[in-house]
Design a protein around this motif. Structure first.
Motif, mmCIF file in Angstrom:
data_model
loop_
_atom_site.group_PDB
_atom_site.id
_atom_site.type_symbol
_atom_site.label_atom_id
_atom_site.label_comp_id
_atom_site.label_asym_id
_atom_site.label_seq_id
_atom_site.Cartn_x
_atom_site.Cartn_y
_atom_site.Cartn_z
ATOM 1 N N ASP A 1 0.871 -1.222 -0.208
ATOM 2 C CA ASP A 1 -0.081 -0.017 0.157
ATOM 3 C C ASP A 1 1.031 1.396 0.218
ATOM 4 O OD1 ASP A 1 -1.466 2.204 0.593
ATOM 5 O OD2 ASP A 1 -2.993 0.883 1.804
ATOM 6 N N LEU A 2 0.866 1.988 -1.098
ATOM 7 C CA LEU A 2 1.862 3.190 -1.415
ATOM 8 C C LEU A 2 1.405 4.326 -0.565
ATOM 9 C CD1 LEU A 2 2.553 2.466 -4.810
ATOM 10 C CD2 LEU A 2 4.206 1.971 -3.130
ATOM 11 N N GLY A 3 0.144 4.216 -0.290
ATOM 12 C CA GLY A 3 -0.337 5.624 0.389
ATOM 13 C C GLY A 3 -0.708 6.725 -0.813
ATOM 14 N N ILE A 4 -1.048 6.275 -1.866
ATOM 15 C CA ILE A 4 -1.373 7.426 -2.942
ATOM 16 C C ILE A 4 -2.834 7.877 -2.893
ATOM 17 C CG2 ILE A 4 -1.463 7.911 -5.498
ATOM 18 C CD1 ILE A 4 0.805 5.873 -5.840
ATOM 19 N N PRO A 5 -3.021 8.996 -2.402
ATOM 20 C CA PRO A 5 -4.371 9.663 -2.231
ATOM 21 C C PRO A 5 -5.252 9.514 -3.490
ATOM 22 C CG PRO A 5 -2.814 11.257 -1.644
ATOM 23 C CD PRO A 5 -2.209 10.341 -2.289
ATOM 24 N N GLY A 6 -6.554 8.792 -3.023
ATOM 25 C CA GLY A 6 -7.464 8.541 -4.410
ATOM 26 C C GLY A 6 -7.134 7.253 -5.046
ATOM 27 N N TYR A 7 -5.984 6.533 -4.826
ATOM 28 C CA TYR A 7 -5.761 5.454 -5.745
ATOM 29 C C TYR A 7 -5.690 4.153 -4.735
ATOM 30 C CZ TYR A 7 -3.545 2.168 -9.029
ATOM 31 O OH TYR A 7 -3.195 1.455 -9.812
ATOM 32 N N SER A 8 -4.443 4.304 -3.693
ATOM 33 C CA SER A 8 -4.131 3.134 -3.051
ATOM 34 C C SER A 8 -5.366 2.550 -2.487
ATOM 35 C CB SER A 8 -2.969 3.633 -1.966
ATOM 36 O OG SER A 8 -1.736 3.818 -2.649
ATOM 37 N N ALA A 9 -6.305 3.354 -1.716
ATOM 38 C CA ALA A 9 -7.428 2.555 -0.973
ATOM 39 C C ALA A 9 -8.336 2.140 -1.697
ATOM 40 C CB ALA A 9 -8.403 3.882 -0.406
ATOM 41 N N LYS A 10 -8.643 2.461 -3.136
ATOM 42 C CA LYS A 10 -9.154 1.727 -4.187
ATOM 43 C C LYS A 10 -8.622 0.360 -4.444
ATOM 44 C CE LYS A 10 -11.208 5.355 -6.841
ATOM 45 N NZ LYS A 10 -11.165 6.030 -7.870
ATOM 46 N N SER A 11 -7.253 0.267 -4.811
ATOM 47 C CA SER A 11 -6.684 -0.884 -5.482
ATOM 48 C C SER A 11 -6.617 -1.686 -4.331
ATOM 49 C CB SER A 11 -5.132 -0.288 -5.986
ATOM 50 O OG SER A 11 -4.413 0.061 -5.054
ATOM 51 N N ARG A 12 -6.333 -1.224 -3.052
ATOM 52 C CA ARG A 12 -6.220 -2.240 -2.001
ATOM 53 C C ARG A 12 -7.597 -2.955 -1.530
ATOM 54 N NH1 ARG A 12 -3.404 -0.903 3.982
ATOM 55 N NH2 ARG A 12 -4.201 -2.714 5.129
ATOM 56 N N GLU A 13 -8.543 -2.407 -1.655
ATOM 57 C CA GLU A 13 -9.902 -2.702 -1.639
ATOM 58 C C GLU A 13 -10.055 -4.019 -2.528
ATOM 59 O OE1 GLU A 13 -13.209 0.125 -1.850
ATOM 60 O OE2 GLU A 13 -14.526 -1.595 -2.095
ATOM 61 N N LYS A 14 -9.677 -3.603 -3.732
ATOM 62 C CA LYS A 14 -9.969 -4.680 -4.870
ATOM 63 C C LYS A 14 -9.102 -6.197 -4.471
ATOM 64 C CE LYS A 14 -12.148 -2.194 -8.073
ATOM 65 N NZ LYS A 14 -13.554 -2.240 -8.249
ATOM 66 N N VAL A 15 -7.850 -5.870 -4.023
ATOM 67 C CA VAL A 15 -7.115 -6.938 -3.579
ATOM 68 C C VAL A 15 -7.571 -7.755 -2.472
ATOM 69 C CG1 VAL A 15 -4.860 -7.681 -2.786
ATOM 70 C CG2 VAL A 15 -4.908 -5.866 -4.604
ATOM 71 N N GLU A 16 -7.979 -6.955 -1.597
ATOM 72 C CA GLU A 16 -8.685 -7.593 -0.269
ATOM 73 C C GLU A 16 -10.125 -8.534 -0.597
ATOM 74 O OE1 GLU A 16 -7.059 -4.852 3.483
ATOM 75 O OE2 GLU A 16 -8.716 -4.088 2.367
ATOM 76 N N ARG A 17 -10.869 -7.702 -1.500
ATOM 77 C CA ARG A 17 -11.976 -8.632 -1.907
ATOM 78 C C ARG A 17 -11.663 -9.739 -2.693
ATOM 79 N NH1 ARG A 17 -15.852 -4.663 -4.487
ATOM 80 N NH2 ARG A 17 -16.422 -3.188 -2.605
ATOM 81 N N PHE A 18 -10.625 -9.637 -3.481
ATOM 82 C CA PHE A 18 -10.291 -10.963 -4.321
ATOM 83 C C PHE A 18 -9.624 -12.158 -3.374
ATOM 84 C CE2 PHE A 18 -7.200 -13.751 -6.465
ATOM 85 C CZ PHE A 18 -8.072 -14.022 -7.575
ATOM 86 N N ALA A 19 -8.919 -11.616 -2.570
ATOM 87 C CA ALA A 19 -8.397 -12.589 -1.334
ATOM 88 C C ALA A 19 -9.319 -13.130 -0.519
ATOM 89 C CB ALA A 19 -7.377 -11.888 -0.585
ATOM 90 N N GLU A 20 -10.263 -12.552 -0.215
ATOM 91 C CA GLU A 20 -11.568 -12.796 0.527
ATOM 92 C C GLU A 20 -12.436 -14.107 -0.447
ATOM 93 O OE1 GLU A 20 -13.397 -13.244 3.753
ATOM 94 O OE2 GLU A 20 -11.608 -12.336 3.819
ATOM 95 N N ALA A 21 -12.743 -13.382 -1.571
ATOM 96 C CA ALA A 21 -13.642 -14.225 -2.415
ATOM 97 C C ALA A 21 -13.030 -15.267 -3.082
ATOM 98 C CB ALA A 21 -14.423 -13.293 -3.275
ATOM 99 N N VAL A 22 -11.952 -15.272 -3.349
ATOM 100 C CA VAL A 22 -11.287 -16.177 -4.368
ATOM 101 C C VAL A 22 -10.341 -16.987 -3.777
ATOM 102 C CG1 VAL A 22 -10.351 -16.737 -6.590
ATOM 103 C CG2 VAL A 22 -12.012 -15.110 -6.498
#
Ligand code: Q46
Ligand code: ZN
Length: 314
Positions: free
Chosen positions: A80-101
């Motif tokens: 998580d690079l802490g890029i405003p407006g980008y990192s939170a969104k990309s992290r969410e995609k990764v966490e969802r994939f980890a959870e769901a798949v």
């Protein structure tokens, strides 16, 4: 347009292979290409533990998906690079994939948060050390991925670099005759010295467009936007030029990169002599112990500079 394999209605055409595929046959094609890459380039075996570098984009999530569905033992690391407006969104995609798949395959997700571990987000850090954001990011990611792989006993580290990435990088290296980088452009870089993880790029036979199709057809929810820091980068320009050539002459990208790999395979000095050369140049960093050519590795130097600059500005 019908599927080249099963003759039902095709959903994607691949001019570079003079083929078209329906959804299931395309998924098989993408997995077969990856499986071929893994075997042909001696990347890893069934018993190896793989650490996939994931960003939330289509390539790295598709890679994790393909490896899990092929039955490999693949965990992932997200930085998580802490890029405003980008990192939170990309992290969410990764966490969802980890959870769901990934979880159903017994795979786990590791997360490294730059803000917590390095004391500031990537933008602030690069301002402190007066380096371009992407250079700072590259140093941190390389360091943290290697550290996680070595410390947690992974046999190999896999990244989602695709055919477009590798062809664009090759074009850039050739335009500037950066021969020392050409040596490192193989899809498998062995762990030549103690302290460096083996690195592989199992998607080097699949194009960006094919990976986007794989992600969509397999319902992988990924972040579509590129990292905002990539704007105006030379790599994007090289990709544009290669896409233009590909449209005019399908197969240009793979002929360019795969042709280079073939020539390199004949010219390559034996892996053992490269390892000896690397071993002679490297020794443990005086601060963290990771291998480096200097007294102190570039990551530790950068962190020391950021600390001093941070203290001075307070
Ligand atoms: S993530 Fe990092 Fe890329 Fe963003 S800050 Fe630059 S290097 S563009 S792969
Ligand atoms: Zn160090």
């Amino acid at each position: 347009m019908n599927c080249t394999k099963c003759k039902t209605k095709a959903v994607i055409d691949l001019p570079r292979h003079n083929a078209a595929f329906c959804a299931p046959c395309f998924t098989t094609y993408a997995r077969d290409q990856t499986a071929y890459a893994i075997k042909h380039e001696r990347m890893f075996g069934r018993d190896d533990r793989i650490l996939v570098a994931v960003s939330g984009g289509k390539d790295s999530l598709a890679l994790w998906h393909v490896l899990l569905t092929l039955g490999y033992r693949a965990d992932a690391l997200y930085v998580d690079l802490g890029i405003p407006g980008y990192s939170a969104k990309s992290r969410e995609k990764v966490e969802r994939f980890a959870e769901a798949v990934a979880r159903s395959h017994g795979a786990k997700l590791l997360i490294h948060t730059v803000q917590d571990e390095e004391g500031a987000g990537i933008k602030e850090l690069s301002d402190l050390v007066h380096r371009p954001t992407c250079a700072t990011c590259g140093t941190i990611k390389r360091y943290q991925f290697n550290k996680a792989a070595v410390e947690q006993d992974y046999d190999v580290m896999a990244t989602g670099h695709n055919l477009d990435d590798e062809a664009a990088r090759l074009l850039g290296n050739m335009l500037h005759w950066q021969e020392e980088y050409l040596d490192k452009q193989s899809p498998t870089l062995p762990a030549s010295v103690e302290g460096f993880a083996k690195k592989v790029k199992p998607l080097y036979r699949l194009s960006e467009r094919e990976l986007a199709a794989y992600a969509v057809l397999n319902k992988i929810d990924y972040i579509v936007e590129e990292c905002p820091m990539a704007k105006g980068s030379k790599m994007l320009l090289y990709k544009e030029v290669l896409n233009r050539l590909e449209t005019e002459s399908p197969g240009t990208k793979h002929r360019f990169y795969w042709g280079f790999l073939e020539k390199q395979a004949h010219a390559q000095p034996a892996a053992s002599s490269m390892a000896e050369k690397d071993q002679a140049l490297l020794h443990p960093c005086g601060i963290c112990g990771q291998p480096t050519t200097g007294e102190i590795c570039s990551y530790c130097k950068m962190m020391a500079r950021a600390k001093t600059a941070g203290a001075e500005s307070r």
